[in-house]
Design a protein around this motif. Sequence first.
Motif, PDB file in Angstrom:
ATOM      1  N   ILE A 295       1.694  -1.273  -0.086  1.00  0.00           N
ATOM      2  CA  ILE A 295      -0.312   0.194  -0.115  1.00  0.00           C
ATOM      3  C   ILE A 295       0.879   1.590   0.267  1.00  0.00           C
ATOM      4  O   ILE A 295       0.449   1.843  -0.813  1.00  0.00           O
ATOM      5  N   LEU A 296       2.446   1.362   1.080  1.00  0.00           N
ATOM      6  CA  LEU A 296       2.835   2.576   0.999  1.00  0.00           C
ATOM      7  C   LEU A 296       3.601   2.725   0.114  1.00  0.00           C
ATOM      8  O   LEU A 296       3.926   4.280  -0.676  1.00  0.00           O
ATOM      9  N   ARG A 297       4.054   1.906  -1.440  1.00  0.00           N
ATOM     10  CA  ARG A 297       4.839   1.876  -2.478  1.00  0.00           C
ATOM     11  C   ARG A 297       3.672   2.430  -2.838  1.00  0.00           C
ATOM     12  O   ARG A 297       4.484   2.767  -4.144  1.00  0.00           O
ATOM     13  N   ALA A 298       2.937   2.430  -3.538  1.00  0.00           N
ATOM     14  CA  ALA A 298       1.902   2.559  -4.747  1.00  0.00           C
ATOM     15  C   ALA A 298       0.711   3.578  -4.213  1.00  0.00           C
ATOM     16  O   ALA A 298      -0.435   3.758  -4.853  1.00  0.00           O
ATOM     17  N   THR A 299       0.620   4.224  -3.244  1.00  0.00           N
ATOM     18  CA  THR A 299      -0.636   5.334  -2.662  1.00  0.00           C
ATOM     19  C   THR A 299       0.134   6.438  -2.305  1.00  0.00           C
ATOM     20  O   THR A 299       1.487   6.575  -1.417  1.00  0.00           O
ATOM     21  N   ALA A 300      -0.760   7.185  -2.341  1.00  0.00           N
ATOM     22  CA  ALA A 300      -0.206   9.287  -1.951  1.00  0.00           C
ATOM     23  C   ALA A 300      -0.576   8.749  -0.415  1.00  0.00           C
ATOM     24  O   ALA A 300      -1.057   8.106   0.703  1.00  0.00           O
ATOM     25  N   LEU A 301       1.052   9.597  -0.131  1.00  0.00           N
ATOM     26  CA  LEU A 301       1.123   9.394   1.810  1.00  0.00           C
ATOM     27  C   LEU A 301       0.924  10.675   2.122  1.00  0.00           C
ATOM     28  O   LEU A 301       1.297  11.925   1.293  1.00  0.00           O
ATOM     29  N   PRO A 302       1.184  10.772   3.308  1.00  0.00           N
ATOM     30  CA  PRO A 302       0.773  12.465   4.227  1.00  0.00           C
ATOM     31  C   PRO A 302       2.066  12.917   4.318  1.00  0.00           C
ATOM     32  O   PRO A 302       3.005  12.918   4.064  1.00  0.00           O
ATOM     33  N   ARG A 303       1.561  14.459   3.775  1.00  0.00           N
ATOM     34  CA  ARG A 303       2.431  15.119   3.533  1.00  0.00           C
ATOM     35  C   ARG A 303       3.842  15.091   4.562  1.00  0.00           C
ATOM     36  O   ARG A 303       5.371  15.456   4.624  1.00  0.00           O
ATOM     37  N   ARG A 304       3.404  15.056   5.466  1.00  0.00           N
ATOM     38  CA  ARG A 304       4.391  15.669   6.789  1.00  0.00           C
ATOM     39  C   ARG A 304       4.559  14.671   7.912  1.00  0.00           C
ATOM     40  O   ARG A 304       5.401  13.528   8.727  1.00  0.00           O
ATOM     41  N   GLY A 305       4.556  13.137   6.741  1.00  0.00           N
ATOM     42  CA  GLY A 305       4.679  11.932   7.006  1.00  0.00           C
ATOM     43  C   GLY A 305       3.448  11.044   8.194  1.00  0.00           C
ATOM     44  O   GLY A 305       2.450  11.185   8.251  1.00  0.00           O
ATOM     45  N   PHE A 306       4.592   9.680   8.814  1.00  0.00           N
ATOM     46  CA  PHE A 306       3.978   8.611   9.748  1.00  0.00           C
ATOM     47  C   PHE A 306       4.488   8.014  10.316  1.00  0.00           C
ATOM     48  O   PHE A 306       5.861   7.709  10.530  1.00  0.00           O
ATOM     49  N   LEU A 307       3.667   7.511  11.872  1.00  0.00           N
ATOM     50  CA  LEU A 307       4.265   6.814  12.525  1.00  0.00           C
ATOM     51  C   LEU A 307       4.176   5.570  12.719  1.00  0.00           C
ATOM     52  O   LEU A 307       3.130   5.463  12.685  1.00  0.00           O
ATOM     53  N   LEU A 308       4.521   4.603  12.469  1.00  0.00           N
ATOM     54  CA  LEU A 308       5.039   2.585  12.635  1.00  0.00           C
ATOM     55  C   LEU A 308       4.815   2.722  14.144  1.00  0.00           C
ATOM     56  O   LEU A 308       6.775   2.927  14.615  1.00  0.00           O
ATOM     57  N   HIS A 309       4.345   3.181  14.641  1.00  0.00           N
ATOM     58  CA  HIS A 309       4.107   3.095  16.270  1.00  0.00           C
ATOM     59  C   HIS A 309       4.462   1.568  16.544  1.00  0.00           C
ATOM     60  O   HIS A 309       4.530   0.721  16.337  1.00  0.00           O
ATOM     61  N   SER A 310       5.606   1.686  17.656  1.00  0.00           N
ATOM     62  CA  SER A 310       6.228   0.451  18.305  1.00  0.00           C
ATOM     63  C   SER A 310       6.833  -0.168  17.940  1.00  0.00           C
ATOM     64  O   SER A 310       6.555  -2.267  17.322  1.00  0.00           O
ATOM     65  N   TRP A 311       7.782   0.225  16.664  1.00  0.00           N
ATOM     66  CA  TRP A 311       8.527  -0.157  15.387  1.00  0.00           C
ATOM     67  C   TRP A 311       8.776  -2.169  15.791  1.00  0.00           C
ATOM     68  O   TRP A 311       9.423  -1.958  16.668  1.00  0.00           O
ATOM     69  N   ASN A 312       7.691  -2.721  14.441  1.00  0.00           N
ATOM     70  CA  ASN A 312       8.758  -4.368  14.709  1.00  0.00           C
ATOM     71  C   ASN A 312       8.671  -4.809  13.344  1.00  0.00           C
ATOM     72  O   ASN A 312       8.458  -6.141  13.505  1.00  0.00           O
TER      73      ASN A 312
END
Length: 271
Positions: free
Chosen positions: A144-161
Amino acid sequence: RHAGRTEMEVHDAHCHYQFAEVPYAAVELARSEGVGYAVINGSSPADWADVAALAVRDPRNLPSFGLHPWDVPTAPAGWLDELRRVLLAHPAAGVGEMGLDRWIEGFDPVAQEAAFRAQLALAVELDRPLTIHCVRAIGPLMDILRATALPRRGFLLHSWNGPVELVPELARLGAYFSFSAHHLPERKAHLRVQFAAAIPPERILVETDAPALCPAPEYRVHELPASAEGVEQNHPSNLRRNLTELARTMGVTSEQAAALTGANFARLFLR
């Protein structure tokens, strides 16, 4: 500054103060001990009003509204319209917690992905920070992230795993990665190492996920009573110990880690 406030302030990138297991007295104690801003993540329409009320109670309670993947099966009709309404009523609010979860029993990948894409589109349209939950679904998430518009200000992957090899690409896409009690056990050392060696310093945040992700007793600043089901609860003040462990991992002082994560927090959540 409030009386008794420590000089070092640390901001919680992800928590759930709206849950009944977190008495507000615990939040106030955490604030007196140096916890500053906290992003309070709604999980479903049932708790969005409680999140909004906490934002009114203290401007350091930063609201975020989303539909958690665990709550997708029980979401009421019209939840997306209600989410848009709530976000428009709170111009500084984030979107989330939302995401993908292939660990939870009986998950529906099609419904989860549809809810994910709808909330992602709202974050892009309204220029809001986005908080993503991802458990055992990193492949579908990347698709999804590779093929979709993403928020300009970024996004959090919480508790990264996730795997270290994806960190550079995710950072280019706008990801921030938060350190939590999830990273403290020895069996998670491979994830802890990423915060020292792989994740760009300007993308590191720290979180509690309180009342979830209760750390082992040796990492607790304060205790909360267990839930009615006997599950241990994470006190908001434990953010301070998470920061100490992040600093030790990165080889910097706690003050340096607080300054770094504070600047990163402001860039994602406060502008």
